[in-house]
Enzyme design. Structure first.
Site, PDB file in Angstrom:
ATOM      1  N   LYS A  22       0.847  -1.205   0.000  1.00  0.00           N
ATOM      2  CA  LYS A  22       0.000   0.000   0.000  1.00  0.00           C
ATOM      3  C   LYS A  22       0.883   1.255   0.000  1.00  0.00           C
ATOM      4  O   LYS A  22       0.669   2.174  -0.772  1.00  0.00           O
ATOM      5  CB  LYS A  22      -0.867   0.003   1.248  1.00  0.00           C
ATOM      6  CG  LYS A  22      -1.540   1.319   1.559  1.00  0.00           C
ATOM      7  CD  LYS A  22      -2.429   1.275   2.786  1.00  0.00           C
ATOM      8  CE  LYS A  22      -1.674   1.465   4.061  1.00  0.00           C
ATOM      9  NZ  LYS A  22      -1.351   2.856   4.410  1.00  0.00           N
ATOM     10  N   ASN A  23       1.901   1.262   0.850  1.00  0.00           N
ATOM     11  CA  ASN A  23       2.689   2.482   1.048  1.00  0.00           C
ATOM     12  C   ASN A  23       3.717   2.724  -0.032  1.00  0.00           C
ATOM     13  O   ASN A  23       4.406   3.738  -0.017  1.00  0.00           O
ATOM     14  CB  ASN A  23       3.345   2.467   2.436  1.00  0.00           C
ATOM     15  CG  ASN A  23       2.297   2.616   3.532  1.00  0.00           C
ATOM     16  OD1 ASN A  23       1.128   2.914   3.240  1.00  0.00           O
ATOM     17  ND2 ASN A  23       2.680   2.358   4.763  1.00  0.00           N
ATOM     18  N   CYS A 118      -5.124  11.686  12.832  1.00  0.00           N
ATOM     19  CA  CYS A 118      -5.857  10.414  12.769  1.00  0.00           C
ATOM     20  C   CYS A 118      -5.689   9.784  14.151  1.00  0.00           C
ATOM     21  O   CYS A 118      -5.121  10.382  15.064  1.00  0.00           O
ATOM     22  CB  CYS A 118      -5.278   9.527  11.678  1.00  0.00           C
ATOM     23  SG  CYS A 118      -3.646   8.915  12.070  1.00  0.00           S
ATOM     24  N   ARG A 123      -0.137  13.994  13.083  1.00  0.00           N
ATOM     25  CA  ARG A 123       0.300  13.825  11.693  1.00  0.00           C
ATOM     26  C   ARG A 123       0.507  15.155  10.952  1.00  0.00           C
ATOM     27  O   ARG A 123      -0.112  15.431   9.944  1.00  0.00           O
ATOM     28  CB  ARG A 123      -0.682  12.940  10.931  1.00  0.00           C
ATOM     29  CG  ARG A 123      -1.126  11.686  11.640  1.00  0.00           C
ATOM     30  CD  ARG A 123      -0.015  10.653  11.829  1.00  0.00           C
ATOM     31  NE  ARG A 123       0.506  10.097  10.615  1.00  0.00           N
ATOM     32  CZ  ARG A 123      -0.036   9.062   9.965  1.00  0.00           C
ATOM     33  NH1 ARG A 123      -1.138   8.533  10.408  1.00  0.00           N
ATOM     34  NH2 ARG A 123       0.503   8.591   8.869  1.00  0.00           N
ATOM     35  N   ASP A 308       4.797   0.234  12.045  1.00  0.00           N
ATOM     36  CA  ASP A 308       3.584  -0.405  11.511  1.00  0.00           C
ATOM     37  C   ASP A 308       3.471  -1.864  11.928  1.00  0.00           C
ATOM     38  O   ASP A 308       2.479  -2.509  11.597  1.00  0.00           O
ATOM     39  CB  ASP A 308       3.554  -0.309   9.983  1.00  0.00           C
ATOM     40  CG  ASP A 308       3.371   1.118   9.520  1.00  0.00           C
ATOM     41  OD1 ASP A 308       3.551   1.382   8.317  1.00  0.00           O
ATOM     42  OD2 ASP A 308       3.066   1.985  10.364  1.00  0.00           O
ATOM     43  N   ARG A 400      -8.741  -0.709   4.376  1.00  0.00           N
ATOM     44  CA  ARG A 400      -7.887   0.317   3.756  1.00  0.00           C
ATOM     45  C   ARG A 400      -6.525  -0.268   3.385  1.00  0.00           C
ATOM     46  O   ARG A 400      -5.879   0.179   2.467  1.00  0.00           O
ATOM     47  CB  ARG A 400      -7.666   1.470   4.746  1.00  0.00           C
ATOM     48  CG  ARG A 400      -8.900   2.283   5.045  1.00  0.00           C
ATOM     49  CD  ARG A 400      -8.517   3.472   5.882  1.00  0.00           C
ATOM     50  NE  ARG A 400      -7.292   4.059   5.352  1.00  0.00           N
ATOM     51  CZ  ARG A 400      -6.446   4.784   6.061  1.00  0.00           C
ATOM     52  NH1 ARG A 400      -6.697   5.016   7.332  1.00  0.00           N
ATOM     53  NH2 ARG A 400      -5.361   5.287   5.525  1.00  0.00           N
TER      54      ARG A 400
END
Ligand code: EPZ
Length: 421
Positions: A22-23, A118, A123, A308, A400
């Site tokens: 994803k990143n 978030c 952030r 993460d 997500r």
């Protein structure tokens, strides 16, 4: 809202593939704003964040077609005619901020909603904006939006990030590739996803050197072309499934991932008592009849232990045969999963950015609520290890960032059911 019902107790066993990261996909998709020729992207994971980014780019005028079942994205026409990233999309995916650099570089204008915070932290994007100003951009913030412009072409500069920022590095990379002159970016993030973006940009005609180090040198070019590119595999997804193998005392093999992307987490899994083997593009873990030992974790920028994966390792430590500490040094509020894990039987207490796990816990199924992407994954892992059923609410967080999560885990013998809400 959908929920997931996880019935615990199965020892996971089998082999699953790892999806595209994803990143890496998100900044590479944003980089399509820089391209002048048709481009095909492969191993684009079918995730909510990816479809949100595609929507954002389509709103800007790009002509894209996505084939989720083939994880393929075709960029037919990458010329934008609208340079706005609206709050309604940005609020669902704060990584939208990475359209700022390419819009400024190619079109000299951008209107991007401030991402806002978030669950895991405030952030901020101050470092992104400061560095873009050094490249010659004019930045104004009003009504929750970033109004950025560059009357003339951006110009190369010597930039030193005071803090390592992944998407900040990505924004500056994408801004500098079309700037006039050379840019040196020091204290750059070295995450593999940043490296993947840099390699993609070079394949499209950029001139970036120092890739993989904390000093990136970018020689500005007049335009980028297009071509074919395969996105990097997702190391965080990979680590999540390996931890699932450990906490269920099973045997799991993951394919399509280079073990070098996970050096520190793999070392920690071995310290936890797992037997690991690997090839160039696969990793296997065997935890059958083994005792889970506690491992102390301290998150850091790559190549350190990834933030993460902190929530996932907390599940391992909760049931390990001794005490451990987890120090979260990247985000100020990334312990949202602790309360829910304690409700399932863990014995974890917090002291600032430190989580102290007593260990020796036994998870018991409960109704819990997901708060952010990786916290959601940790609740699934706890559910797999628990006695009884765990019902997880707000799993839109999961959708997500994990492609076909329950399908992959059920393929390994888990019992996870999605309950449409
Ligand atoms: C990226 O977020 C990832 N997201 C995150 O993954 C990941 O946790 C994070 O990097 C750290 O590795 C994407 O790549 C889309 P940072 P990013 O800028 O870039 C502070 C997931 O679960 N900071 O590296 O937003 C910031 O507050 C997500 O997939 C500033 O102070 O993270 C944080 O404390 C979650 N000012 C630290 O730096 C800035 O301008 C690192 O943040 C920018 C950042």
């Amino acid at each position: 809202m959908d929920k997931l019902l996880v019935t615990g107790g199965a020892c996971l066993n089998g082999t699953i593939p790892i999806s595209g990261a994803k990143n890496a996909a998100l900044p590479i998709l944003a980089a399509s704003l820089l391209l002048t020729k048709p481009t095909q992207l492969h191993r684009v994971p079918h995730l909510r964040d990816v479809t949100t980014m595609i929507q954002l780019l389509r709103n800007m005028g790009l002509d894209l077609s996505y084939t989720p079942e083939k994880n393929r994205l075709d960029i037919h026409h990458a010329t934008a005619n609208h340079f706005v990233a609206n709050y309604d999309l940005v609020k669902t995916m704060r990584a939208s901020i990475v359209v700022l650099g390419p819009l400024l570089a190619r079109y000299g204008q951008a209107e991007v909603s401030l991402p806002g915070g978030c669950a895991i932290g405030s952030r901020p994007v101050d470092l992104h904006l400061k560095a873009l100003e050094q490249l010659g951009a004019q930045i104004r913030i009003e009504h929750g939006y970033i109004y950025a412009s560059a009357k003339n072409r951006l110009r190369g500069a010597d930039i030193v990030f005071e803090k390592i920022t992944v998407t900040g590095t990505e924004n500056i990379l994408m801004a500098a590739v079309l700037a006039k002159g050379n840019t040196r970016l020091q204290n750059a993030a070295r995450e593999p996803e940043v490296t993947d973006l840099a390699q993609f940009l070079n394949k499209m005609g950029a001139k970036i050197s120092g890739i993989g180090t904390d000093t990136l040198e970018i020689e500005g070019v007049d335009e980028l072309t297009g071509g074919d590119y395969t996105i990097l595999a997702d190391r965080i997804e990979a680590g999540t499934y390996l931890v699932a193998g450990v906490v269920t005392q099973g045997q799991v093999k993951i394919e399509g991932i280079n073990p070098d992307l996970l050096t520190v987490p793999l070392q920690k899994l071995q310290d936890a008592g797992a037997v690991l083997s690997h090839g160039d593009d696969w990793i296997s873990i065997d935890m059958r009849n083994k005792t889970i030992k506690p491992v102390d974790i301290s998150t850091a920028p790559y190549p350190g232990f990834p933030t993460d994966m902190q929530a996932q390792f907390m599940v391992l430590n909760a049931i390990a045969n001794g005490p451990s500490t987890l120090s979260e040094n990247i985000f100020e509020n990334r312990f949202m999963h602790v309360n829910e894990l304690n409700r399932m039987g863990a014995n974890i207490h917090l002291n600032g950015h430190l989580a102290i796990c007593k260990g020796h816990s036994t998870f018991v199924g409960a109704s819990v609520m997901a708060t952010d992407l990786r916290a959601s994954a940790s609740l699934i892992l706890a559910g797999l290890a628990a006695k009884g059923d765990t019902l997880i609410d707000r799993i839109y967080h999961l959708d997500r960032g994990y492609e076909m999560l329950e399908k992959k885990l059920n393929h390994l013998g888990a019992h996870i059911q999605r309950i449409k809400g």
